[in-house]
Design an enzyme around this catalytic site. Sequence first.
Site, PDB file in Angstrom:
ATOM      1  CG  ASP A  13      21.035 -17.289  -1.822  1.00  0.00           C
ATOM      2  OD1 ASP A  13      19.864 -17.411  -1.455  1.00  0.00           O
ATOM      3  OD2 ASP A  13      21.364 -16.982  -2.992  1.00  0.00           O
ATOM      4  CD  GLU A 241      15.503 -22.207  -3.908  1.00  0.00           C
ATOM      5  OE1 GLU A 241      15.908 -22.382  -5.064  1.00  0.00           O
ATOM      6  OE2 GLU A 241      14.979 -21.143  -3.542  1.00  0.00           O
TER       7      GLU A 241
HETATM    8  O1  FUB Z   1      20.151 -16.697  -5.136  1.00  0.00           O
HETATM    9  C1  FUB Z   1      19.677 -17.475  -6.204  1.00  0.00           C
HETATM   10  C2  FUB Z   1      18.809 -18.574  -5.713  1.00  0.00           C
HETATM   11  O2  FUB Z   1      17.715 -18.052  -4.968  1.00  0.00           O
HETATM   12  C3  FUB Z   1      19.470 -19.510  -4.737  1.00  0.00           C
HETATM   13  O3  FUB Z   1      20.367 -20.397  -5.333  1.00  0.00           O
HETATM   14  C4  FUB Z   1      18.275 -20.115  -4.120  1.00  0.00           C
HETATM   15  O4  FUB Z   1      18.521 -20.857  -2.959  1.00  0.00           O
HETATM   16  C5  FUB Z   1      17.396 -18.915  -3.885  1.00  0.00           C
HETATM   17  O5  FUB Z   1      17.707 -18.259  -2.691  1.00  0.00           O
END
Ligand code: FUB
Length: 338
Positions: A13, A241
């Site tokens: 991320d 997301e």
């Molecule tokens: O790293 C945890 C979660 O996985 C993140 O918040 C999302 O975007 C995904 O990459």
Amino acid sequence: MSKPLVSHIYTADPSAHVFNNKLYIYPSHDRETDIAFNDNGDQYDMADYHVLSMSEINGPVTDHGVVLRDKDIPWVSKQLWAPDAAAKNGKFYLFFPARDHEGIFRIGVAVSDKPEGPFVPQSNFLEGSYSIDPAVFVDEEAGGEAYLYIGGIWGGQLQCWVEEEGNGNDSVCGEKKLVFDASKSGPQEPSGEGVLALCPRVAQLSDDMLSLATPVRELQILAPETGMPILADDHERRFFEAAWMHRYNGTYYFSYSTGDTHFLVYATGKSPWGPFTYRGKILDPVLGWTTHHSIVEFQGKWYLFYHDCELSEGVDHLRSVKVREIVYDEEGDIHLAQ
Ligand code: FUB
């Protein structure tokens, strides 16, 4: 084939920013866990953050070590997920999502005098914040206002915030009052003919970056062929997301992950509030379930920071940050550089 930026720890991320002419990367710090894998993301059980920096792309990468720990943040119970950082007023702000003591994801902020931290957390989360994956965009070319983008469905709980009166944890979305509905937790999202996709959210931050200056609003992502919001069953284009905002040539680029179809895609608009019109794909699925990125200009070129699971040979929650150059064509469309 790109190599991980670092291989002594797992990182994911990546939020990349140029501060003081140096490139800083604010990633999640993945770790081994014996928590059973599920579609709620419980196995993503991160407990601290590191900061990475580099003076040139493909040059040596410095790991500045642990800059913030879950046990030092009073409101956090677990799961320090994807962070972002911003600079304003001579200070540096680390924004991060985590579960509070009721198991609800909120967005927190921690402050430092230096881009590499360490960061001192505020005692509570940002009032009115919810869900995951904060991305902070300081609109330097238009007055320096700061905007916070948030949201993630399934394990990120965006679908749990519903327009209902009732007891529970209230939030505000535009003119609507939202409450947390725990029965919608887990891998759930709207579906059905004509049903609209859930939208990411945006709010302006206060001048001191420590609170929301406006209510949280829904951000519209429109389908170019209809001019109407993207539908919930359009899994190759709907928001899942990993929000990111950048500006190129006066246009605002909102990019995100499509989750279960594993694309990084983007939409463009004329204002940081949107609406944004879907434009295309940036990155095809990588090895591993999640995909998450940032886009930044550094030393006259543009770069996509992203992660995959090649170093862990496909373990979804053990990811590594990588970088690739991107270019824009004459229309402003994004392409991976060859
Ligand atoms: O790293 C945890 C979660 O996985 C993140 O918040 C999302 O975007 C995904 O990459």
